[in-house]
Design an enzyme around this catalytic site. Structure first.
Site, PDB file in Angstrom:
ATOM      1  N   LYS A 185      -5.006   4.345   9.875  1.00 51.15           N
ATOM      2  CA  LYS A 185      -4.487   5.431   9.532  1.00 51.15           C
ATOM      3  C   LYS A 185      -4.763   5.308   7.943  1.00 51.15           C
ATOM      4  O   LYS A 185      -4.024   5.220   7.655  1.00 51.15           O
ATOM      5  CB  LYS A 185      -4.120   6.425  10.021  1.00 51.15           C
ATOM      6  CG  LYS A 185      -4.029   7.620   9.429  1.00 51.15           C
ATOM      7  CD  LYS A 185      -3.674   8.794   9.408  1.00 51.15           C
ATOM      8  CE  LYS A 185      -2.353   8.810   8.332  1.00 51.15           C
ATOM      9  NZ  LYS A 185      -3.230   9.000   7.404  1.00 51.15           N
ATOM     10  N   GLY A 238       4.473   3.093   2.361  1.00 57.42           N
ATOM     11  CA  GLY A 238       3.886   4.389   1.845  1.00 57.42           C
ATOM     12  C   GLY A 238       5.425   4.382   0.785  1.00 57.42           C
ATOM     13  O   GLY A 238       6.563   3.584   0.781  1.00 57.42           O
ATOM     14  N   THR A 240       9.479   5.649   1.081  1.00 53.95           N
ATOM     15  CA  THR A 240      10.235   5.060   1.773  1.00 53.95           C
ATOM     16  C   THR A 240      11.080   6.206   2.729  1.00 53.95           C
ATOM     17  O   THR A 240      11.123   6.027   4.235  1.00 53.95           O
ATOM     18  CB  THR A 240      11.456   4.977   0.947  1.00 53.95           C
ATOM     19  OG1 THR A 240      12.026   3.296   0.563  1.00 53.95           O
ATOM     20  CG2 THR A 240      13.377   5.106   1.610  1.00 53.95           C
ATOM     21  N   VAL A 242       8.910   8.377   4.290  1.00 55.46           N
ATOM     22  CA  VAL A 242       8.503   8.265   5.479  1.00 55.46           C
ATOM     23  C   VAL A 242       8.134   7.277   6.119  1.00 55.46           C
ATOM     24  O   VAL A 242       8.198   7.568   7.011  1.00 55.46           O
ATOM     25  CB  VAL A 242       6.441   8.444   5.090  1.00 55.46           C
ATOM     26  CG1 VAL A 242       5.481   8.242   6.194  1.00 55.46           C
ATOM     27  CG2 VAL A 242       6.286   9.956   4.565  1.00 55.46           C
ATOM     28  N   GLY A 243       8.437   6.282   5.783  1.00 53.93           N
ATOM     29  CA  GLY A 243       9.181   5.307   6.328  1.00 53.93           C
ATOM     30  C   GLY A 243      10.717   5.587   7.356  1.00 53.93           C
ATOM     31  O   GLY A 243      10.286   5.243   8.550  1.00 53.93           O
ATOM     32  N   GLU A 260       7.206  -1.474   4.450  1.00 52.90           N
ATOM     33  CA  GLU A 260       7.036  -1.889   3.189  1.00 52.90           C
ATOM     34  C   GLU A 260       6.785  -0.133   2.542  1.00 52.90           C
ATOM     35  O   GLU A 260       6.255   0.028   2.792  1.00 52.90           O
ATOM     36  CB  GLU A 260       5.610  -2.934   2.872  1.00 52.90           C
ATOM     37  CG  GLU A 260       5.838  -3.927   2.084  1.00 52.90           C
ATOM     38  CD  GLU A 260       5.148  -3.040   1.278  1.00 52.90           C
ATOM     39  OE1 GLU A 260       5.656  -2.775  -0.012  1.00 52.90           O
ATOM     40  OE2 GLU A 260       3.945  -3.127   0.330  1.00 52.90           O
ATOM     41  N   CYS A 294       4.091  -0.694  -5.659  1.00 50.41           N
ATOM     42  CA  CYS A 294       5.292  -0.434  -4.945  1.00 50.41           C
ATOM     43  C   CYS A 294       6.396  -1.591  -5.908  1.00 50.41           C
ATOM     44  O   CYS A 294       7.479  -1.029  -5.798  1.00 50.41           O
ATOM     45  CB  CYS A 294       5.205  -0.612  -3.617  1.00 50.41           C
ATOM     46  SG  CYS A 294       4.385  -1.692  -2.933  1.00 50.41           S
ATOM     47  N   GLU A 396      11.821   6.380  -7.009  1.00 50.93           N
ATOM     48  CA  GLU A 396      10.418   6.168  -7.574  1.00 50.93           C
ATOM     49  C   GLU A 396       9.339   7.725  -8.344  1.00 50.93           C
ATOM     50  O   GLU A 396       9.272   8.085  -7.877  1.00 50.93           O
ATOM     51  CB  GLU A 396      10.104   5.604  -6.554  1.00 50.93           C
ATOM     52  CG  GLU A 396       8.265   4.582  -6.661  1.00 50.93           C
ATOM     53  CD  GLU A 396       8.406   4.224  -5.505  1.00 50.93           C
ATOM     54  OE1 GLU A 396       8.357   4.813  -4.163  1.00 50.93           O
ATOM     55  OE2 GLU A 396       8.208   3.063  -5.007  1.00 50.93           O
TER      56      GLU A 396
HETATM   57  P1  NAP Z   1       3.173   8.783   2.003  1.00 49.19           P
HETATM   58  O1  NAP Z   1       3.552   9.949   1.858  1.00 49.19           O
HETATM   59  O2  NAP Z   1       4.545   7.905   2.265  1.00 49.19           O
HETATM   60  O3  NAP Z   1       1.979   8.388   2.704  1.00 49.19           O
HETATM   61  C1  NAP Z   1       1.608   6.678   3.354  1.00 49.19           C
HETATM   62  C2  NAP Z   1       0.710   7.108   4.340  1.00 49.19           C
HETATM   63  O4  NAP Z   1       1.384   7.729   5.215  1.00 49.19           O
HETATM   64  C3  NAP Z   1       0.126   8.091   3.636  1.00 49.19           C
HETATM   65  O5  NAP Z   1      -1.338   7.644   4.870  1.00 49.19           O
HETATM   66  C4  NAP Z   1       0.077   9.316   4.633  1.00 49.19           C
HETATM   67  O6  NAP Z   1      -0.707  10.227   5.464  1.00 49.19           O
HETATM   68  C5  NAP Z   1       1.589   8.460   5.846  1.00 49.19           C
HETATM   69  N1  NAP Z   1       1.933  10.279   6.635  1.00 49.19           N
HETATM   70  C6  NAP Z   1       2.767  10.765   5.740  1.00 49.19           C
HETATM   71  N2  NAP Z   1       3.684  11.588   6.307  1.00 49.19           N
HETATM   72  C7  NAP Z   1       3.853  10.878   7.906  1.00 49.19           C
HETATM   73  C8  NAP Z   1       4.391  11.313   8.476  1.00 49.19           C
HETATM   74  N3  NAP Z   1       5.209  11.896   9.326  1.00 49.19           N
HETATM   75  N4  NAP Z   1       4.055  10.210   9.856  1.00 49.19           N
HETATM   76  C9  NAP Z   1       2.792   9.369   9.776  1.00 49.19           C
HETATM   77  N5  NAP Z   1       2.542   8.889   9.211  1.00 49.19           N
HETATM   78  C10 NAP Z   1       2.458   9.790   7.686  1.00 49.19           C
HETATM   79  O7  NAP Z   1       2.936   8.429   0.862  1.00 49.19           O
HETATM   80  P2  NAP Z   1       2.844  10.069  -0.755  1.00 49.19           P
HETATM   81  O8  NAP Z   1       3.318  11.131  -0.234  1.00 49.19           O
HETATM   82  O9  NAP Z   1       1.074   9.790  -0.251  1.00 49.19           O
HETATM   83  O10 NAP Z   1       3.012   9.395  -2.533  1.00 49.19           O
HETATM   84  C11 NAP Z   1       4.558   9.948  -2.328  1.00 49.19           C
HETATM   85  C12 NAP Z   1       5.067   8.916  -2.716  1.00 49.19           C
HETATM   86  O11 NAP Z   1       5.626   8.127  -1.687  1.00 49.19           O
HETATM   87  C13 NAP Z   1       4.599   8.182  -4.631  1.00 49.19           C
HETATM   88  O12 NAP Z   1       5.080   9.317  -5.418  1.00 49.19           O
HETATM   89  C14 NAP Z   1       5.060   6.733  -4.318  1.00 49.19           C
HETATM   90  O13 NAP Z   1       6.947   7.079  -4.816  1.00 49.19           O
HETATM   91  C15 NAP Z   1       5.515   6.864  -2.452  1.00 49.19           C
HETATM   92  N6  NAP Z   1       4.584   5.460  -1.957  1.00 49.19           N
HETATM   93  C16 NAP Z   1       5.153   4.367  -1.860  1.00 49.19           C
HETATM   94  C17 NAP Z   1       3.746   3.431  -1.629  1.00 49.19           C
HETATM   95  C18 NAP Z   1       4.359   2.070  -1.800  1.00 49.19           C
HETATM   96  O14 NAP Z   1       3.255   0.888  -1.652  1.00 49.19           O
HETATM   97  N7  NAP Z   1       5.885   1.418  -1.279  1.00 49.19           N
HETATM   98  C19 NAP Z   1       2.879   3.865  -1.781  1.00 49.19           C
HETATM   99  C20 NAP Z   1       2.331   4.768  -1.766  1.00 49.19           C
HETATM  100  C21 NAP Z   1       3.277   6.349  -2.264  1.00 49.19           C
HETATM  101  P3  NAP Z   1      -1.821  11.643   4.545  1.00 49.19           P
HETATM  102  O15 NAP Z   1      -2.145  10.847   3.711  1.00 49.19           O
HETATM  103  O16 NAP Z   1      -2.247  11.855   4.320  1.00 49.19           O
HETATM  104  O17 NAP Z   1       0.014  11.876   3.268  1.00 49.19           O
END
Ligand code: NAP
Ligand code: MG
Length: 502
Positions: A185, A238, A240, A242-243, A260, A294, A396
């Site tokens: 996804k 993604g 932490t 959502v992790g 990660e 990240c 972050e």
């Molecule tokens: P995120 O919510 O963690 O998104 C990462 C992935 O997880 C996306 O494919 C997202 O889908 C999916 N996701 C979201 N909620 C989920 C759930 N409940 N169950 C399963 N999968 C789910 O990140 P973001 O909201 O795009 O960004 C928010 C913050 O996360 C950023 O500001 C940053 O601090 C951090 N971030 C970190 C990394 C990294 O590489 N460490 C990368 C991106 C973001 P959707 O695309 O539909 O939301």
């Protein structure tokens, strides 16, 4: 179906879901739009997968895993991955333009960093397919023990928007090399290149159902994948936050998980560093990919004696960055990925000011003209007078905002550098060899860069300590995530054991 246009500035594309080797609409019939973050204009409409589609994709992946894929030899898995690498390479310019249009990263990055790394990642793991081996273990007595390294099964993979195609490669390449099947996804903000990759996967000749790509929202499609009882392994990159949701969702089925997650890396400049080199390292640490990395060096520790000189140069370099249309080859910084991210970054600058930090440069959106006026741009930003316990030094931000923290002596510095819930990466700038290695040992992080920053290679393991996650992607370590070990015992004696005989 997939509509491919030669250049990015063409009509809005549409992509369906890629399940079991065919393009299908979502069961619900719903679609969503991904914008071009440079202008806010729609770039593509995408079928919106949810639980029903994830279900269908998992079934297809299971059928392929137990059927045709299980009969493909390791050599042929390697050849398929290598073929895919070649197809991507042939399309690198077009894929880079689409990546830039969907994500906003400068074309000089997507074309010369992301795409070459994508190709190399598939090539690297193509080579591994034939080198996944078990062990024989010497045992006392007439016994033979050997281990088999087998695939895990159906892998659910959820990725973010910051390196859309590269994260796809990090997930698919090792999983496929090891003989698994995948349901991936992509992030809702950047699904385009993953769908383009699906077409190349088909062209390369992978059997139907080996790779399924189901875009959709995290709370629906992502959550369905993480909690699916017939998924054997979940890999997530993604936030932490959502992790933790992923780990909880997977816990009910005890699905294997690798994570990660985020980071707040210390990037440390000692007084003996080559200052010009360190300034460039600080730039790379926080402005690369608009700071949406990240492992970004977002806490910049600078030794007191050189602080003023360093900041003078760093500030001048930050101001000189060319921010603008990311499709132009001279552009060094494009827009943030979404208005949501832009607002989040602005919010953090406000928080920083309230906490007592000074905005040395940047801190707002640049004034751009034409359609770029509606883009999600933010200036390269340096915050000074930051203390390590401030929110801008602990949370972050995921944007081009660095928090500069001065330091006096090494012991206190190490304590502060480790005073974070994250542990993904760290950098150090010094000419003192012993200090560099002392630091590498003392820092709690999965990657340490000495006199360099943001270096990544498919052969090197990557992953986090502490709340930056668990498991290591890339390198031979990635194969541990996508294989499981079976121990086989053989009695070599010509008599049965007879434990109960007497
Ligand atoms: P995120 O919510 O963690 O998104 C990462 C992935 O997880 C996306 O494919 C997202 O889908 C999916 N996701 C979201 N909620 C989920 C759930 N409940 N169950 C399963 N999968 C789910 O990140 P973001 O909201 O795009 O960004 C928010 C913050 O996360 C950023 O500001 C940053 O601090 C951090 N971030 C970190 C990394 C990294 O590489 N460490 C990368 C991106 C973001 P959707 O695309 O539909 O939301
Ligand atoms: Mg987009």
């Amino acid at each position: 179906m997939i509509s491919v246009a030669p250049a990015v500035a063409s009509a809005v594309r549409h992509y369906d879901l890629f399940i079991d080797g065919t393009w299908v609409a979502a069961r619900s019939g719903r679609t969503f739009t991904t914008p071009n973050p440079s202008t806010g204009a729609p770039l593509a409409t995408i079928a919106e997968g949810d639980r029903a589609d994830i279900d269908r994709a998992v079934q297809a992946a299971r059928k392929a895993y137990e059927g045709p894929w299980s009969r493909v030899s390791a050599r042929d898995r390697g050849r398929l991955l290598y073929k895919l690498a070649q197809l991507i390479d042939q399309q690198a310019q077009r894929l880079a333009e689409l990546e830039t249009a969907d994500n906003g990263k400068p074309i000089r990055e997507s074309r010369y960093i992301d795409l070459p790394q994508v190709v190399e990642t598939f090539e690297y793991f193509a080579g591994w397919a034939t080198k996944i081996e078990g062990d024989t273990i010497p045992l006392p007595g007439p016994l033979l023990n050997y281990t088999l390294r087998e695939p895990v099964g159906v892998c659910g993979q959820i990725i973010p928007w910051n390196f859309p195609l590269l994260m796809t490669a990090w997930k698919l390449a090792p999983a496929l090399a090891a003989g698994n099947t995948c349901v991936l996804k992509p992030a809702e903000q950047t699904p385009v290149t993953a769908m383009e990759l699906a077409a190349l996967i088909q062209e390369a000749g992978f059997p139907d159902g080996v790779v399924n790509i189901v875009p959709g929202y995290g709370e629906t499609a992502g959550a369905a994948l993480a909690s699916h009882p017939d998924v054997d392994k979940v890999a997530f990159t993604g936030s932490t936050e959502v992790g933790k949701l992923i780990a909880r969702a997977a816990a009910d089925n005890l699905t294997k998980v690798s994570l990660e997650l985020g980071g707040k890396a210390p990037n440390i400049v000692f007084a003996d560093a080559d200052l010009d080199q360190a300034v460039e390292g600080a730039m790379m640490g926080i402005f690369f990919n608009q700071g949406q990395v990240c492992c970004a060096g977002s806490r910049l520790f600078v030794a007191e004696p050189v602080r003023e000189r360093f900041l003078e140069r760093f500030q001048a370099r930050a101001r000189s960055l060319r921010v603008g249309d990311p499709l132009k080859p001279e552009t060094q910084m494009g827009p943030q990925v979404s208005d949501e991210q832009l607002n989040r970054i602005k919010g953090y600058v406000t928080i920083g000011r309230r906490e007592g930090a000074t905005v040395l440069t940047g801190g707002e959106s640049p004034r751009l003209s034409g359609p770029l006026k509606r883009g999600y741009f933010f200036q390269p930003t340096i915050l000074t007078n930051v203390r390590n316990r401030m929110r801008v030094a602990q949370e972050e931000i995921f944007g081009p905002v660095t928090a500069v923290i001065p330091f006096k002596e090494e012991e206190e510095l190490i304590r502060q550098a480790n005073d974070t819930m994250y542990g993904l990466s760290a950098g150090i700038w010094t000419r003192d060899l012993s200090r560099a290695h002392r630091f590498a040992k003392a820092i709690q992080a999965g990657t340490v860069w000495i006199n360099t920053y943001n270096m990544i290679h498919p052969a090197m393991p990557f992953g986090g300590y502490k709340q930056s996650g668990y498991g290591r992607e890339l390198g031979r370590h990635a194969l541990d995530l996508y294989t499981q070990v079976k121990s086989v015992w053989v009695d070599l004696s010509d008599k049965p054991i007879g434990w109960y005989a007497a």
